[in-house]
Write a protein that holds these residues in place. Structure first.
Motif, short mmCIF file in Angstrom:
data_model
loop_
_atom_site.label_atom_id
_atom_site.label_comp_id
_atom_site.label_asym_id
_atom_site.label_seq_id
_atom_site.Cartn_x
_atom_site.Cartn_y
_atom_site.Cartn_z
N HIS A 127 -80.18 82.37 40.17
CA HIS A 127 -81.22 82.85 38.97
C HIS A 127 -80.97 82.24 37.24
O HIS A 127 -81.78 82.19 36.55
CB HIS A 127 -80.50 84.62 38.40
N ILE A 128 -79.29 81.83 37.15
CA ILE A 128 -79.31 80.55 36.63
C ILE A 128 -79.98 79.67 36.40
O ILE A 128 -80.29 78.86 35.60
CB ILE A 128 -77.69 80.57 36.48
N PHE A 129 -79.81 78.97 37.99
CA PHE A 129 -80.70 78.13 37.74
C PHE A 129 -82.60 77.98 37.29
O PHE A 129 -83.67 77.33 36.65
CB PHE A 129 -81.05 77.52 38.63
N LYS A 130 -83.05 79.36 37.73
CA LYS A 130 -84.19 79.68 37.63
C LYS A 130 -84.51 79.85 35.81
O LYS A 130 -85.56 79.49 35.08
CB LYS A 130 -85.03 80.97 38.25
N GLU A 131 -83.52 80.16 35.38
CA GLU A 131 -83.19 80.39 33.85
C GLU A 131 -83.81 79.03 33.55
O GLU A 131 -84.25 78.35 32.26
CB GLU A 131 -82.22 80.96 33.25
N SER A 158 -77.42 66.32 34.56
CA SER A 158 -78.17 68.34 34.54
C SER A 158 -77.59 69.30 33.78
O SER A 158 -77.68 70.22 33.13
CB SER A 158 -78.07 68.14 36.03
N VAL A 159 -76.22 68.48 34.05
CA VAL A 159 -74.99 69.82 32.86
C VAL A 159 -75.76 69.38 31.41
O VAL A 159 -75.36 70.73 30.99
CB VAL A 159 -74.02 69.61 33.44
N MET A 160 -76.35 68.43 31.06
CA MET A 160 -76.88 68.70 29.05
C MET A 160 -77.41 69.40 29.34
O MET A 160 -77.73 70.13 27.79
CB MET A 160 -77.11 67.49 28.84
N LEU A 161 -78.39 70.00 30.04
CA LEU A 161 -79.17 70.92 30.38
C LEU A 161 -78.66 72.34 30.24
O LEU A 161 -79.35 73.12 28.89
CB LEU A 161 -81.07 70.71 31.64
N VAL A 162 -77.82 72.41 30.73
CA VAL A 162 -77.20 74.18 30.87
C VAL A 162 -76.24 73.86 29.40
O VAL A 162 -76.72 74.86 28.75
CB VAL A 162 -76.08 73.88 32.35
N TRP A 212 -78.79 75.02 26.88
CA TRP A 212 -79.82 76.20 27.29
C TRP A 212 -78.96 77.36 26.78
O TRP A 212 -79.18 78.47 26.01
CB TRP A 212 -79.69 76.11 29.37
N LYS A 213 -77.49 77.56 27.09
CA LYS A 213 -76.39 77.81 26.40
C LYS A 213 -76.93 78.63 24.80
O LYS A 213 -75.97 78.64 24.02
CB LYS A 213 -75.86 77.22 26.60
N MET A 214 -77.09 76.54 24.62
CA MET A 214 -77.20 76.88 22.97
C MET A 214 -78.93 77.66 22.27
O MET A 214 -79.34 77.66 21.33
CB MET A 214 -77.50 75.31 22.40
N LYS A 215 -79.26 77.40 23.03
CA LYS A 215 -80.63 78.27 22.88
C LYS A 215 -82.18 77.21 22.79
O LYS A 215 -81.91 76.82 21.01
CB LYS A 215 -81.07 79.37 22.46
N ALA A 216 -81.46 75.65 22.75
CA ALA A 216 -82.13 74.43 21.43
C ALA A 216 -83.05 74.61 22.13
O ALA A 216 -83.33 74.40 22.46
CB ALA A 216 -81.37 73.43 22.12
N SER A 217 -84.17 74.04 20.41
CA SER A 217 -85.53 74.51 20.80
C SER A 217 -86.54 73.04 21.41
O SER A 217 -87.40 73.21 21.40
CB SER A 217 -86.46 75.21 19.54
N ARG A 218 -85.07 72.16 21.06
CA ARG A 218 -85.91 71.05 21.18
C ARG A 218 -85.41 69.55 21.45
O ARG A 218 -84.29 68.93 21.10
CB ARG A 218 -86.23 69.94 19.25
N MET A 219 -85.44 68.87 22.60
CA MET A 219 -84.56 67.84 23.93
C MET A 219 -84.57 66.47 22.56
O MET A 219 -84.80 65.80 21.91
CB MET A 219 -85.74 67.22 24.69
N SER A 245 -67.81 73.50 36.17
CA SER A 245 -67.94 75.32 35.79
C SER A 245 -69.52 75.52 35.68
O SER A 245 -70.30 76.17 36.26
CB SER A 245 -67.69 76.12 35.36
N LEU A 246 -69.67 74.89 34.70
CA LEU A 246 -71.26 74.51 33.96
C LEU A 246 -72.43 73.99 35.10
O LEU A 246 -73.15 74.86 35.19
CB LEU A 246 -71.31 74.29 33.06
N ARG A 247 -71.93 72.80 36.03
CA ARG A 247 -72.35 72.59 36.93
C ARG A 247 -72.54 73.69 37.63
O ARG A 247 -73.50 73.22 38.43
CB ARG A 247 -72.12 71.53 37.27
N GLU A 248 -71.27 74.09 37.99
CA GLU A 248 -71.95 74.79 39.45
C GLU A 248 -72.51 76.43 39.20
O GLU A 248 -73.08 77.03 40.18
CB GLU A 248 -70.31 75.69 39.34
#
Length: 248
Positions: free
Chosen positions: A142-146, A90-94, A97-104, A133-136
């Motif tokens: 609110h972060i998880f929802k985003e 799941s940290v890869m999704l975080v 998200w940080k990168m505002k990536a548009s495509r998996m 810390s990214l996993r945390e």
């Protein structure tokens, strides 16, 4: 010269000496404070140093000769290998998200710079030290929802309005595995039912709300609630299976 005048001169000389010593003490103190300030500032700069050039040089490791502006699936695989992280972590999704990536499966050069700048990482080691810390962050509601909502657009096929069912079930397993005790049951329901081949945005958002609102035995489910039909059918499915288990 009278005794009074002598005492007066002695007093003036003594005052001059004390004033001189005090001036020296202040100068020394001021100099020490400045040195401490500069030392702390230098340490802060060292701790927070970030180089766009180093960041882009690192990015180039994951691009191909034909396309230096984008990291593709092969580069992503190497990136995960370098991080020593499973691609389905799941940290890869975080990070995405940080990168505002548009495509998996892809990071563009601009997305990489946006994400690494926000995380203050310009090297592999920098990012490795921040994985925990990214996993945390995922434990912040609110972060998880985003991140959860972001994953819908991130994972759906370009030009599509919904998530392929296989992609949705895989994402749910990654995102909700340690947050919803019924996620395995829900994924099984999605895989066995024949009516839905995709998950739309409203259903995706509602699944998270449902997982947070329901008791583990679904005893607080309201059949007159405003849940999508998909979730009503899941409750009916679980009830039917429970009856079958009880009669077996």
């Amino acid at each position: 010269m009278s005794l009074i005048n002598r005492n007066s001169k002695r007093k003036n000389a003594s005052d001059d000496m004390e004033w001189s010593l005090e001036k020296k003490r202040k100068k020394v103190t001021s100099t020490s404070a400045k040195r401490l300030h500069h030392s702390n500032a230098a340490a802060a700069v060292s701790r927070d140093s970030f180089s766009i050039a180093a960041c882009l040089s690192w990015f180039s490791r994951y691009t191909s000769v034909d396309n230096k502006e984008e990291m593709g699936p092969e580069g992503m695989e190497l990136f995960c290998s370098d991080l020593k992280v499973d691609p389905e972590d799941s940290v890869m999704l975080v990070i995405a998200w940080k990168m505002k990536a548009s495509r998996m499966g892809y990071f563009t050069r601009d997305e990489w710079v946006i994400g690494m700048t926000s995380m203050r990482c310009d090297s592999l080691n920098d990012l490795r030290t921040k994985l925990d810390s990214l996993r945390e962050d995922l434990y912040e509601n609110h972060i998880f929802k985003e991140v959860y909502r972001f994953s819908f657009d991130f994972a759906k096929e370009v030009g599509q309005r919904s998530l392929e069912l296989d992609t949705a079930t895989a994402l749910l397993s990654v995102l909700l595995s340690d947050k919803w005790c019924l996620v395995e049951s829900f994924v099984t329901f999605l895989q066995k039912q024949k009516q839905y081949r995709v998950i739309n945005r409203d259903q995706w958002y509602s699944i998270l709300e449902f997982s947070q609102a329901m008791q583990s035995d679904l005893s607080n489910y309201d059949p007159n609630g405003a849940w999508p039909v998909l979730l009503d059918e899941y409750v009916e499915w679980t009830s039917a299976h429970k009856c079958n288990d009880d009669s077996a």
